[in-house]
Design an enzyme around this catalytic site. Structure first.
Site, PDB file in Angstrom:
ATOM      1  N   ASP A 250      27.909  26.273   9.200  1.00 48.53           N
ATOM      2  CA  ASP A 250      29.116  25.535   8.861  1.00 48.53           C
ATOM      3  C   ASP A 250      29.299  25.610   7.347  1.00 48.53           C
ATOM      4  O   ASP A 250      28.487  26.213   6.642  1.00 48.53           O
ATOM      5  CB  ASP A 250      29.044  24.079   9.352  1.00 48.53           C
ATOM      6  CG  ASP A 250      27.840  23.334   8.777  1.00 48.53           C
ATOM      7  OD1 ASP A 250      27.158  23.879   7.883  1.00 48.53           O
ATOM      8  OD2 ASP A 250      27.575  22.203   9.216  1.00 48.53           O
TER       9      ASP A 250
ATOM     10  N   ASP B 116      30.069  23.158   4.012  1.00 56.99           N
ATOM     11  CA  ASP B 116      30.086  21.769   3.537  1.00 56.99           C
ATOM     12  C   ASP B 116      30.725  21.671   2.161  1.00 56.99           C
ATOM     13  O   ASP B 116      30.449  22.493   1.272  1.00 56.99           O
ATOM     14  CB  ASP B 116      28.662  21.220   3.463  1.00 56.99           C
ATOM     15  CG  ASP B 116      27.953  21.255   4.815  1.00 56.99           C
ATOM     16  OD1 ASP B 116      28.639  21.067   5.833  1.00 56.99           O
ATOM     17  OD2 ASP B 116      26.729  21.475   4.839  1.00 56.99           O
TER      18      ASP B 116
ATOM     19  N   ASP C 106      32.739  20.536   6.946  1.00 55.45           N
ATOM     20  CA  ASP C 106      32.450  19.127   6.661  1.00 55.45           C
ATOM     21  C   ASP C 106      32.930  18.779   5.259  1.00 55.45           C
ATOM     22  O   ASP C 106      32.643  19.515   4.310  1.00 55.45           O
ATOM     23  CB  ASP C 106      30.947  18.843   6.748  1.00 55.45           C
ATOM     24  CG  ASP C 106      30.401  18.991   8.165  1.00 55.45           C
ATOM     25  OD1 ASP C 106      31.200  18.957   9.110  1.00 55.45           O
ATOM     26  OD2 ASP C 106      29.172  19.156   8.309  1.00 55.45           O
TER      27      ASP C 106
END
Length: 513
Positions: free
Chosen positions: A342, A344, A437
């Site tokens: 992912d 961030d 995120d």
């Protein structure tokens, strides 16, 4: 009464050693001029060294009496790699990579056949010199050949260059298995071992290479010995063949599925994702439904080019709302990784209190742009009056958004051939779902949040453990608290936090523990 012969108690004279007359090296004919050998006396002794030097010269090899820059091959006996590295450092040889550092068996093999033999299988694993750590560190820090290796990852400069990938992969599998089984102690044992092995700038080829290293207990040594001797570990194979491990690892690969849910599904007799999706007795959360819907995209690694594309989307949106905002890519990509699971981001707005509404506006814009495939907004629960958390793995209390973004192919590295091919292979689909995120923090807490969100996980654990055990301080993503002075210590950047802790500053790419 029997007479005692006093001669039995007379000290025996030591037999005088026959003096060996050294023959000058120039007296021998040199047949192999490209190889210049130096034999290390350490653990060998002067007599044996002199004998081997003379014998090698008789066989046509050039052997030097003193270590110098002209030496090409260093031969040692009963010395570990770390011991030779330390010995070279003491002799002011800063660049050990220019030497072939070999076991004595290479020289004896050469003399046996009367010519140089291939050195590969005899080479001690030296890839580069270990620079000594001048940081005093905790009292438990061991010395390896004059080199200090701290038990704390925050005192070890660990880059992405891993010379022990096979070993660290094994320990990470074992640590993950222990985490699945809630065996925290063993999970830490294997995780710490992997962290130390990642730090070593040479490959471990024998168990003696790890003697004296921190966190190398008997359980760890058994696994290493297995892999070095058999090429694999029976313990790791047992984990990989364990049905519960394989199932839980599969289930937790779905966005929104944690250990408790995975364990519940396994106990229900479910073994595949298809079985989960077809089970009518299960009620999936909104996050889990998104995880299954975009599973193929989310399970694939996010490339650096894709992370850069996501960065541009986030920055453009945030700066449209607040031009003075600071948007920082954190996590593995900030540590120099080229792939991740992912992306961030940490966001802060200096001199403003508009961070409370920032994420709400970002979400509205992405909805209008049809970029937002899923989001979960968690409001801040942060309170200035609370002390830093005692739990080293505690999540912070800042406002955050867990999202899945639609990243279009044209925004990925604009013109990258490899990425264009990736999307072209997917047919009509011209975008990829990527997990993003966002964490929004007040500016006065930005440095602490940046340090925490950069990682790695083991680095953060050890940094907080070091703060607590060595400095009597409490550190988390919000603040640093000195328990002795009973005050919070402010910091405008990460360097100041390291300084408060009495640590040498480690760049983000040196925190891959």
């Amino acid at each position: 009464m029997n007479e005692i012969k006093t001669t039995n108690f007379s000290p025996m004279r030591k037999r005088q050693k026959r003096m060996q007359i050294a023959v000058p090296p120039s007296s021998y004919k040199i047949d192999f001029r490209d190889i210049i050998i130096f034999i290390v006396e350490r653990k060998m002794g002067m007599t044996r060294r002199t004998f081997l030097m003379d014998l090698a010269r008789r066989k046509g090899f050039r052997v030097e009496n003193e270590l110098s820059d002209c030496v090409t091959h260093i031969v040692a006996e009963n010395n570990s790699c770390s011991e030779i590295l330390g010995w070279l450092h003491k002799h002011k040889m800063e660049d050990s990579s220019r030497f072939r550092i070999l076991d004595i068996s290479w020289l004896t093999a050469c003399m046996e056949v009367g010519r140089p033999v291939d050195f590969e299988k005899y080479q001690l694993p030296v890839s580069q010199h270990i620079a000594p750590n001048n940081n005093p560190g905790p009292p438990a820090t061991p010395d390896i050949g004059g080199i200090r290796i701290s038990p704390y990852a925050c005192q070890r400069r660990t880059t992405l260059k891993n010379f022990n990938q096979k070993l660290t992969d094994a320990f990470e599998i074992l640590a993950e298995h222990c985490e699945f089984n809630e065996n925290k102690e063993l999970c830490l044992t294997f995780g710490r071992a992997a962290s130390v092995l990642k730090y070593l700038p040479f490959p471990v080829v024998r168990v003696s290479n790890i003697e004296g290293l921190p966190w190398m207990g008997e359980r760890v040594k058994e696994v290493i010995e297995d892999i070095l001797e058999e090429g694999e570990s029976s313990k790791v194979n047992a984990v990989l063949n364990d049905e519960s491990y394989r199932s839980i690892k599969l289930f937790t690969s779905v966005f929104g599925v944690g250990l408790k849910t995975s364990d519940k599904w396994y106990r229900m007799g479910l073994r595949t994702l298809e079985e989960v999706k077809c089970n009518k007795n299960l009620t999936l959360t909104r996050m889990q439904r998104a995880g299954f819907l975009y599973y193929d995209d989310l399970i694939s690694c996010v490339s650096k080019a894709e992370a850069d594309a996501a960065t541009r989307i986030v920055q453009d949106t945030v700066w449209r709302i607040s031009p003075h905002a600071i948007v920082t890519l954190t996590g593995g990509f900030r540590r120099g990784k080229q792939t991740g699971h992912d992306v961030d981001f940490l966001v802060t707005v200096p001199g403003s209190r508009q961070e409370e509404e920032l994420l709400h506006t970002v979400i509205d814009i992405w909805k209008k742009q049809e970029l937002l495939l899923y989001y979960d907004l968690i409001e801040s629960t942060f309170e200035n009056t609370k002390l830093p958390s005692r739990n080293v793995d505690a999540l912070d209390h800042f406002q955050k958004c867990f999202a899945i973004l639609k990243v279009h192919k044209e925004s990925v590295n604009r013109g990258s051939a490899s990425q264009s091919k990736l999307f072209a292979d997917e047919g009509a689909k011209d975008w990829k779902a990527i997990r993003v995120d966002l964490v929004v923090t007040p500016f006065q807490h930005y440095a602490f949040a940046l340090l925490g969100w950069t990682g790695s996980r083991q680095f953060e654990r050890d940094l907080r453990r070091y703060a607590s055990h060595e400095k009597k301080m409490m550190l988390d993503n919000h603040a640093l608290y000195d328990k002795t002075k009973r005050i919070f210590l402010s910091a405008e950047n990460e360097e100041e936090i390291f300084s408060h802790l009495g640590l040498d500053y480690l760049e983000p790419w040196e925190r891959n523990a």
